[in-house]
Design a protein around this motif. Structure first.
Motif, PDB file in Angstrom:
ATOM      1  N   GLY A  36      34.579  48.922  35.867  1.00 50.29           N
ATOM      2  CA  GLY A  36      34.434  48.115  37.066  1.00 50.29           C
ATOM      3  C   GLY A  36      34.733  46.644  36.850  1.00 50.29           C
ATOM      4  O   GLY A  36      34.953  46.169  35.733  1.00 50.29           O
ATOM      5  N   VAL A  37      34.676  45.900  37.936  1.00 49.75           N
ATOM      6  CA  VAL A  37      35.017  44.483  37.917  1.00 49.75           C
ATOM      7  C   VAL A  37      33.870  43.613  37.412  1.00 49.75           C
ATOM      8  O   VAL A  37      34.096  42.493  36.945  1.00 49.75           O
ATOM      9  CB  VAL A  37      35.441  44.024  39.335  1.00 49.75           C
ATOM     10  CG1 VAL A  37      34.241  44.051  40.294  1.00 49.75           C
ATOM     11  CG2 VAL A  37      36.067  42.645  39.317  1.00 49.75           C
ATOM     12  N   SER A  38      32.643  44.099  37.462  1.00 47.18           N
ATOM     13  CA  SER A  38      31.490  43.238  37.184  1.00 47.18           C
ATOM     14  C   SER A  38      31.488  42.720  35.753  1.00 47.18           C
ATOM     15  O   SER A  38      31.393  41.504  35.519  1.00 47.18           O
ATOM     16  CB  SER A  38      30.197  43.992  37.483  1.00 47.18           C
ATOM     17  OG  SER A  38      30.083  44.303  38.852  1.00 47.18           O
ATOM     18  N   ARG A  39      31.560  43.613  34.774  1.00 45.97           N
ATOM     19  CA  ARG A  39      31.534  43.147  33.386  1.00 45.97           C
ATOM     20  C   ARG A  39      32.761  42.294  33.078  1.00 45.97           C
ATOM     21  O   ARG A  39      32.680  41.317  32.314  1.00 45.97           O
ATOM     22  CB  ARG A  39      31.441  44.325  32.416  1.00 45.97           C
ATOM     23  CG  ARG A  39      31.153  43.885  30.982  1.00 45.97           C
ATOM     24  CD  ARG A  39      31.000  45.037  30.004  1.00 45.97           C
ATOM     25  NE  ARG A  39      32.253  45.728  29.770  1.00 45.97           N
ATOM     26  CZ  ARG A  39      32.549  46.929  30.259  1.00 45.97           C
ATOM     27  NH1 ARG A  39      31.675  47.570  31.007  1.00 45.97           N
ATOM     28  NH2 ARG A  39      33.710  47.490  30.000  1.00 45.97           N
ATOM     29  N   ARG A  40      33.898  42.632  33.685  1.00 46.76           N
ATOM     30  CA  ARG A  40      35.114  41.854  33.451  1.00 46.76           C
ATOM     31  C   ARG A  40      35.021  40.455  34.053  1.00 46.76           C
ATOM     32  O   ARG A  40      35.851  39.590  33.731  1.00 46.76           O
ATOM     33  CB  ARG A  40      36.325  42.584  34.036  1.00 46.76           C
ATOM     34  CG  ARG A  40      36.603  43.940  33.403  1.00 46.76           C
ATOM     35  CD  ARG A  40      38.053  44.373  33.629  1.00 46.76           C
ATOM     36  NE  ARG A  40      38.442  44.302  35.020  1.00 46.76           N
ATOM     37  CZ  ARG A  40      38.344  45.297  35.884  1.00 46.76           C
ATOM     38  NH1 ARG A  40      37.820  46.452  35.482  1.00 46.76           N
ATOM     39  NH2 ARG A  40      38.740  45.156  37.126  1.00 46.76           N
ATOM     40  N   SER A  41      34.040  40.216  34.919  1.00 51.64           N
ATOM     41  CA  SER A  41      33.880  38.893  35.519  1.00 51.64           C
ATOM     42  C   SER A  41      33.137  37.921  34.608  1.00 51.64           C
ATOM     43  O   SER A  41      33.076  36.721  34.897  1.00 51.64           O
ATOM     44  CB  SER A  41      33.129  39.017  36.851  1.00 51.64           C
ATOM     45  OG  SER A  41      33.848  39.826  37.765  1.00 51.64           O
ATOM     46  N   ILE A  42      32.565  38.428  33.529  1.00 50.91           N
ATOM     47  CA  ILE A  42      31.882  37.580  32.557  1.00 50.91           C
ATOM     48  C   ILE A  42      32.913  37.065  31.556  1.00 50.91           C
ATOM     49  O   ILE A  42      33.717  37.854  31.044  1.00 50.91           O
ATOM     50  CB  ILE A  42      30.775  38.360  31.841  1.00 50.91           C
ATOM     51  CG1 ILE A  42      29.749  38.888  32.851  1.00 50.91           C
ATOM     52  CG2 ILE A  42      30.091  37.501  30.783  1.00 50.91           C
ATOM     53  CD1 ILE A  42      28.698  39.795  32.244  1.00 50.91           C
ATOM     54  N   PRO A  43      32.936  35.749  31.269  1.00 53.44           N
ATOM     55  CA  PRO A  43      33.900  35.236  30.287  1.00 53.44           C
ATOM     56  C   PRO A  43      33.802  35.995  28.973  1.00 53.44           C
ATOM     57  O   PRO A  43      32.705  36.271  28.477  1.00 53.44           O
ATOM     58  CB  PRO A  43      33.485  33.768  30.132  1.00 53.44           C
ATOM     59  CG  PRO A  43      32.790  33.419  31.416  1.00 53.44           C
ATOM     60  CD  PRO A  43      32.086  34.689  31.837  1.00 53.44           C
TER      61      PRO A  43
END
Length: 391
Positions: A163-170
């Motif tokens: 998903g996009v959530s973890r990828r949104s963390i630097p």
């Protein structure tokens, strides 16, 4: 649009979180990139720990599970065809598990969301998270070709490993740990009675096998296979033959063969992202951790995550206390790593590894024989299988 908590992902974690929050009077919106039919058709785990059963009861989504689910007091271990039983209830002062498919849990939670008018947006495309390090995060997405914006206080990332959530963390802020296993599980679902009343995990010289079920008339079986295997090379008859060999003569004598209604090959991995919070973003479930399916911990870890997160959010909105939110990752990870350890150990105990030499095989068999004869060892196995308490 504005809400208090934006929930990304309409799997069991996101849906359960929405009901826990809504029951406490906290507004939330659930965004899901797939349509409802896709979400409800995903074939996943089917063993619920008592913590998960209790959470479903807490939000009033347990009636069908109580009617149709199968409580299990124990399970079987087979070693090259010789079987012994782990008495979970007797070894853990009454604990048991519930066999009830994740597909059914998801369906029940979606029905509850619709009945209670929980905002649930399917086919939300191009989801992006913004300003998660500020106190005014927001989410953008498109629905029916129209750009939308959802302002919120917090974001719960329940959208799975990809998903996009973890990828949104630097990337430089992520602390992740992973173990990829050199084999997969070939699963078959068939509308035939199970070969036994309880699950059987088998360690055979040809590899691991599992006899499971979804109902008294629907069976779920697995065999260990190579990562380079193709489904077209596994016709139903070959799978049934392999299961009969690996599970042993007792299970084979009670096995009913029939056409598969679903077949798939799933790789196995252990993964933990210790960065379960970044600013106003909180990760839960598969977005933060993956376990091999051997110990049936994936859905149950997701449930314990959202139990901890929902309690922290309820304290924030009700009492203005931030300690629960600040301690979310620590509390969740305490249980996650213990479940990862058990799933890793149980996988190593029951599978054949490509580089396993004769000494390693003897050690594996010796440990299984020790478990067979030791109540203490069986108690440890049973305690972990039924699920450890929240820290």
């Amino acid at each position: 649009m504005h809400t208090q908590v934006a929930i990304i992902g309409a799997g069991p974690a996101g849906l359960l979180l929405s009901q826990l929050l809504q029951g406490a009077g906290i507004d939330c919106v659930v965004l899901e990139r797939h349509d409802r039919a896709y979400v409800e058709s995903r074939i996943r785990a089917g063993i619920l720990e008592q913590i998960t059963v209790d959470l479903l009861a807490r939000v009033g989504v347990d009636a069908r599970m109580r009617r149709e689910g199968l409580p299990h007091d124990g399970f079987n271990l087979a070693v090259d065809g010789s079987t012994f039983r782990i008495d979970m209830t007797g070894l853990t002062a009454g604990s048991k598990v519930m066999v009830y498919g994740q597909t059914e849990v998801t369906h029940d939670l979606i029905e509850a969301c619709l009945e209670r008018n929980t905002p649930l947006v399917f086919e939300a495309q191009d989801v992006a998270l913004h300003d998660i390090e500020s106190d005014r995060p927001f989410v953008t997405f498109t629905k029916d070709g129209q750009a939308r914006r959802l302002d919120c206080d917090f974001i719960a990332g329940c959208d799975g490993f990809h998903g996009v959530s973890r990828r949104s963390i630097p990337e430089e802020r992520l602390a992740a740990f992973e173990r990829v296993y050199p084999f997969g599980w070939l699963g078959i679902l068939a509308d035939v009675p199970p070969c036994g009343e309880e699950l059987t995990y088998s360690n055979h010289e040809r590899g691991f096998a599992l006899a499971s079920m979804r109902s008294p008339t629907r069976s779920r079986y697995y065999v260990q296979c190579g990562l380079d295997e193709r489904l077209e090379d596994w016709p139903d008859e070959r799978i049934w033959d392999e299961l009969a060999t690996r599970l042993g003569p007792e299970a084979a004598s009670h096995m009913t063969r029939g056409p598969s209604i679903e077949k798939s090959i799933a790789p196995l991995r252990s993964f933990v992202c210790e960065t379960m919070r970044h600013g106003r973003l909180f990760l839960a479930g598969d977005a933060a951790h993956i376990v091999p399916p051997t110990g049936a911990k994936g859905l149950n870890l997701a449930a314990s995550d959202v139990a901890i997160l929902s309690d922290a959010l309820i304290r924030w909105y009700g009492e203005g206390e931030a300690c629960g939110l600040d301690g979310y990752a620590r509390r969740a990870l305490a249980r996650v790593w213990k479940a990862e350890r058990f799933s890793w150990w149980f996988t190593g105990l029951t599978h054949r590894f490509p580089d396993m030499d004769s000494f390693a095989r003897k050690m594996q068999l010796a440990e299984l024989d020790y478990i067979r004869g030791s109540r203490a060892a069986q108690t440890t196995l049973a305690e972990n299988y039924v699920g450890l308490p929240l820290a």
